[in-house]
Design a protein around this motif. Structure first.
Motif, PDB file in Angstrom:
ATOM      1  N   ASN A 131       0.804  -1.223   0.000  1.00 42.31           N
ATOM      2  CA  ASN A 131       0.000   0.000   0.000  1.00 42.31           C
ATOM      3  C   ASN A 131       0.839   1.276   0.000  1.00 42.31           C
ATOM      4  OD1 ASN A 131      -2.579  -1.207   0.005  1.00 42.31           O
ATOM      5  ND2 ASN A 131      -2.467  -1.561   2.207  1.00 42.31           N
ATOM      6  N   LEU A 132       2.111   1.184   0.373  1.00 41.72           N
ATOM      7  CA  LEU A 132       2.937   2.384   0.469  1.00 41.72           C
ATOM      8  C   LEU A 132       3.526   2.742  -0.886  1.00 41.72           C
ATOM      9  CD1 LEU A 132       4.848   1.825   3.838  1.00 41.72           C
ATOM     10  CD2 LEU A 132       2.721   3.079   3.427  1.00 41.72           C
ATOM     11  N   SER A 133       3.547   4.019  -1.179  1.00 41.45           N
ATOM     12  CA  SER A 133       4.140   4.537  -2.413  1.00 41.45           C
ATOM     13  C   SER A 133       5.146   5.625  -2.054  1.00 41.45           C
ATOM     14  CB  SER A 133       3.073   5.131  -3.332  1.00 41.45           C
ATOM     15  OG  SER A 133       2.230   4.129  -3.856  1.00 41.45           O
ATOM     16  N   LYS A 160       7.599   0.947  -4.412  1.00 43.50           N
ATOM     17  CA  LYS A 160       8.082   1.432  -5.699  1.00 43.50           C
ATOM     18  C   LYS A 160       8.187   2.955  -5.724  1.00 43.50           C
ATOM     19  CE  LYS A 160       5.539  -1.625  -6.356  1.00 43.50           C
ATOM     20  NZ  LYS A 160       5.156  -2.799  -5.509  1.00 43.50           N
ATOM     21  N   CYS A 161       9.229   3.430  -6.395  1.00 54.22           N
ATOM     22  CA  CYS A 161       9.399   4.866  -6.624  1.00 54.22           C
ATOM     23  C   CYS A 161       9.724   5.054  -8.108  1.00 54.22           C
ATOM     24  CB  CYS A 161      10.526   5.427  -5.758  1.00 54.22           C
ATOM     25  SG  CYS A 161      10.820   7.194  -6.026  1.00 54.22           S
ATOM     26  N   PRO A 162       8.705   5.266  -8.968  1.00 52.29           N
ATOM     27  CA  PRO A 162       7.294   5.383  -8.616  1.00 52.29           C
ATOM     28  C   PRO A 162       6.545   4.091  -8.921  1.00 52.29           C
ATOM     29  CG  PRO A 162       7.580   6.177 -10.831  1.00 52.29           C
ATOM     30  CD  PRO A 162       8.935   5.656 -10.381  1.00 52.29           C
ATOM     31  N   THR A 187      10.060  14.981  -1.645  1.00 49.03           N
ATOM     32  CA  THR A 187       9.908  13.569  -1.309  1.00 49.03           C
ATOM     33  C   THR A 187       8.571  13.382  -0.614  1.00 49.03           C
ATOM     34  OG1 THR A 187      11.000  13.782   0.850  1.00 49.03           O
ATOM     35  CG2 THR A 187      12.387  13.286  -1.048  1.00 49.03           C
ATOM     36  N   CYS A 188       7.902  12.312  -0.977  1.00 49.07           N
ATOM     37  CA  CYS A 188       6.580  12.049  -0.417  1.00 49.07           C
ATOM     38  C   CYS A 188       6.396  10.542  -0.266  1.00 49.07           C
ATOM     39  CB  CYS A 188       5.501  12.629  -1.334  1.00 49.07           C
ATOM     40  SG  CYS A 188       3.856  12.705  -0.603  1.00 49.07           S
ATOM     41  N   LEU A 189       5.987  10.119   0.910  1.00 56.15           N
ATOM     42  CA  LEU A 189       5.679   8.720   1.187  1.00 56.15           C
ATOM     43  C   LEU A 189       4.253   8.670   1.696  1.00 56.15           C
ATOM     44  CD1 LEU A 189       6.720   5.752   1.485  1.00 56.15           C
ATOM     45  CD2 LEU A 189       7.359   6.354   3.834  1.00 56.15           C
ATOM     46  N   TRP A 190       3.411   7.869   1.041  1.00 61.00           N
ATOM     47  CA  TRP A 190       1.998   7.867   1.412  1.00 61.00           C
ATOM     48  C   TRP A 190       1.406   6.472   1.305  1.00 61.00           C
ATOM     49  CZ3 TRP A 190       3.846   9.456  -3.255  1.00 61.00           C
ATOM     50  CH2 TRP A 190       3.269   8.932  -4.411  1.00 61.00           C
ATOM     51  N   ASN A 191       0.276   6.298   1.989  1.00 61.36           N
ATOM     52  CA  ASN A 191      -0.466   5.052   1.938  1.00 61.36           C
ATOM     53  C   ASN A 191      -1.500   5.147   0.820  1.00 61.36           C
ATOM     54  OD1 ASN A 191      -2.607   3.032   2.527  1.00 61.36           O
ATOM     55  ND2 ASN A 191      -1.353   2.599   4.331  1.00 61.36           N
ATOM     56  N   GLN A 192      -1.372   4.304  -0.161  1.00 59.09           N
ATOM     57  CA  GLN A 192      -2.231   4.368  -1.334  1.00 59.09           C
ATOM     58  C   GLN A 192      -3.686   4.037  -0.994  1.00 59.09           C
ATOM     59  OE1 GLN A 192      -0.930   5.506  -4.040  1.00 59.09           O
ATOM     60  NE2 GLN A 192      -2.343   5.025  -5.695  1.00 59.09           N
ATOM     61  N   SER A 193      -3.910   3.277   0.053  1.00 63.44           N
ATOM     62  CA  SER A 193      -5.269   2.887   0.424  1.00 63.44           C
ATOM     63  C   SER A 193      -5.964   3.939   1.267  1.00 63.44           C
ATOM     64  CB  SER A 193      -5.244   1.546   1.179  1.00 63.44           C
ATOM     65  OG  SER A 193      -4.798   0.499   0.342  1.00 63.44           O
ATOM     66  N   THR A 194      -5.255   4.485   2.248  1.00 63.81           N
ATOM     67  CA  THR A 194      -5.881   5.414   3.192  1.00 63.81           C
ATOM     68  C   THR A 194      -5.630   6.871   2.853  1.00 63.81           C
ATOM     69  OG1 THR A 194      -3.953   5.489   4.680  1.00 63.81           O
ATOM     70  CG2 THR A 194      -5.538   3.686   5.006  1.00 63.81           C
ATOM     71  N   GLY A 195      -4.604   7.151   2.060  1.00 60.36           N
ATOM     72  CA  GLY A 195      -4.248   8.530   1.743  1.00 60.36           C
ATOM     73  C   GLY A 195      -3.362   9.183   2.786  1.00 60.36           C
ATOM     74  N   GLN A 196      -3.008   8.459   3.838  1.00 63.00           N
ATOM     75  CA  GLN A 196      -2.171   9.034   4.896  1.00 63.00           C
ATOM     76  C   GLN A 196      -0.794   9.395   4.346  1.00 63.00           C
ATOM     77  OE1 GLN A 196      -1.170   6.342   8.060  1.00 63.00           O
ATOM     78  NE2 GLN A 196      -0.313   7.931   9.372  1.00 63.00           N
TER      79      GLN A 196
END
Length: 517
Positions: free
Chosen positions: A129-131, A328-330, A472-481
């Motif tokens: 889920n993390l991107s 993955k990035c990206p 730089t940005c790290l986020w949860n693809q499911s929750t948007g956090q």
């Protein structure tokens, strides 16, 4: 803001032949000693002269930092975190991205193939889920020549994959700071160190910190393996030292991170996916296959253009990565979010009633949204909508086309068609494919001069400077956090004012740094 004023009566100062030689030598020596380097083009050093790839030369670079309006520099930096948040949100909006892909599908097989990778993984089910995004937003200073000659920053493009030169940009800033104390004060037309406002540039630290944050967020290996980061690179990569600076920064910490480089073409040879529900990505050390590592993060410095996918096996390699548990990035979704079509949709004028396209992702009336919107220039679709038909008139008119650039859905430079070339290109392109392009109004930067050291030779004359701000940005693809959202330094690329393209590795542009005015 008033037009930028030079930091000396004449900037850069006129150099006599001895000063030119000495300054060029100082730059070459410092660059080679500090890794401000690149592998030479075959046109400079033929492959048969250096078959083992032993040689490196200084990256093309300016002898002096270029004046850059402080207000525009600050405006670009202050917008970066909002841009990070915006593109993280776009990558999560499958419906929006599907619509953008559909609009360019005719004439853009590459973007369609990327989307098909996503659909294959979605059918199977994502396991991560993390991107991670290592982004770069690129700008030119636009000078309004209609009357008051005010200057403002305007976005050229937003890069979501292979946002390069973070390693070399930090070194370029350090080079110019060294020259400002060691060489410039000794010129016949001296420049005092205190007269140059050279901003700090932490691009290496900032980008490496983003990768490290993703590595830590992945967590311990459930398979009991040592974890690693994979840098996926192009075969014969010339810009290797730029990437190495990030690798060395990840290693040079109290808890070093192991980094491996792997060519995109070798992914299926040296990686596998664990037969577990999580589908961990395993890296098998080529020189000792008994050593296996779990890849926590995959940082793509390849895969951003059709040339990286010469056959179906290459597309299988991208699918292989996308379905794995590695961060993955990206991701494919983030890469599609970086297409020019998305940029064009975001820049569409806000309708009289209802939210704008930008307002779908960040609040329309928020001050930070207005800050982002001020960086937009006029961008039009090339489809059969009302706006698209208007753009087609601009693009085909031999006079009006001189104010525009036609862009496909690509990152990496060298793909655009400018001014009088636009009608000729469109006439050779099936009309059904025109919708795969966008038409952007050209930005008019202020005139200035500098001296470029390229392949051992000095080039003096008018230049155009393009500012890139890293994020730089790290986020949860499911929750948007959002787990991380940081601005991460800057890049200044400079090219001759007669060149349309600005790629440094491609031989058009050069590295530079800002002298704020």
């Amino acid at each position: 803001m008033d037009a930028a004023k030079p930091v000396t009566p004449r900037y850069p100062p006129r150099l006599n032949p001895s000063e030119s030689d000495d300054l060029a030598q100082a730059v070459k020596n410092w660059a080679l000693a500090h890794g401000l380097t690149i592998r030479p083009l075959p046109s400079v050093v033929p492959d048969d002269v250096d078959p083992q790839g032993l040689l490196a030369i200084n990256v093309p670079v300016t002898l002096f930092p270029s004046p850059f309006p402080r207000q525009c520099f600050d405006q670009a930096r202050s917008a970066q975190q909002t841009y990070n948040e915006l593109y993280a949100a776009i990558s999560r909006d499958e419906e929006f991205l599907a619509g953008a892909v559909e609009e360019v599908r005719d004439g853009d097989e590459f973007t369609s193939n990327l989307w098909n990778v996503h659909l294959r993984v979605k059918k199977e089910g994502y396991t991560q889920n993390l991107s991670l995004g290592l982004f770069r937003s690129d700008y030119l200073v636009h000078q309004d020549l209609s009357g008051n000659e005010t200057q403002q920053i305007k976005q050229v493009e937003f890069n979501t994959i292979a946002s390069s030169f973070g390693g070399l940009s930090a070194q370029t800033t350090l080079l110019h700071k060294f020259l400002s104390t060691s060489e410039y004060p000794l010129l016949e037309q001296p420049i005092a160190p205190e007269s140059l406002m050279l901003p700090e540039n932490d691009s290496v630290r900032g980008l490496a910190a983003g990768i490290r944050a993703a590595f830590d967020a992945y967590g311990d290996s459930e398979l009991g393996l040592e974890r690693c980061i994979l840098f996926v690179v192009q075969d014969g990569e010339r810009n290797v030292f730029d990437q190495r600076h990030l690798e060395y920064a990840l290693n040079n910490t109290p808890e070093p991170v192991r980094v491996f480089r792997i060519p995109f073409s070798k992914l299926l040879d040296h990686t596998s996916i664990a037969q577990t529900p999580k589908r961990q990505l395993l890296y098998h050390l080529p020189r000792n296959r008994s050593k296996t590592f779990e890849a926590s993060v995959v940082y793509l410095r390849a895969g951003y253009g059709p040339s990286d996918y010469p056959d179906q096996r290459a597309w299988e390699a991208r699918y292989h990565l996308e379905r794995s548990a590695a961060i993955k990035c990206p991701t494919v979704l983030s890469q599609v979010a970086g297409t020019k079509k998305v940029q064009q949709i975001l820049a569409s004028p806000r309708p009289a009633n209802g939210p704008s396209a930008l307002g779908r992702f960040i609040p329309d009336d928020a001050p930070l949204t207005a800050q982002v919107r001020r960086t937009f220039t006029n961008i039009y679709p090339m489809d059969t909508s009302e706006a698209g038909l208007k753009a087609r008139q601009f693009a085909l008119d031999p006079e009006l086309c001189l104010n525009y650039v036609l862009k496909p859905q690509r990152e990496g430079g060298g793909n655009n068609h400018y001014r009088e070339d636009i009608p000729t290109f469109l006439e050779k392109t099936p009309e059904s494919h025109w919708g795969a392009f966008i038409l952007m109004e050209l930005i008019t930067p202020p005139k200035q001069e500098n001296i470029i050291l390229r392949n051992g030779k000095l080039e003096e004359g008018g230049v155009i400077c393009e500012l890139g701000i890293y994020g730089t940005c790290l986020w949860n693809q499911s929750t948007g956090q959002l787990l991380r959202n940081e601005e991460a330094g800057y890049l200044l690329r400079t090219k001759g004012d007669t060149s349309n393209e600005g790629g440094v590795a491609a031989g058009y542009g050069c590295m530079d740094s800002c002298a704020l005015v």
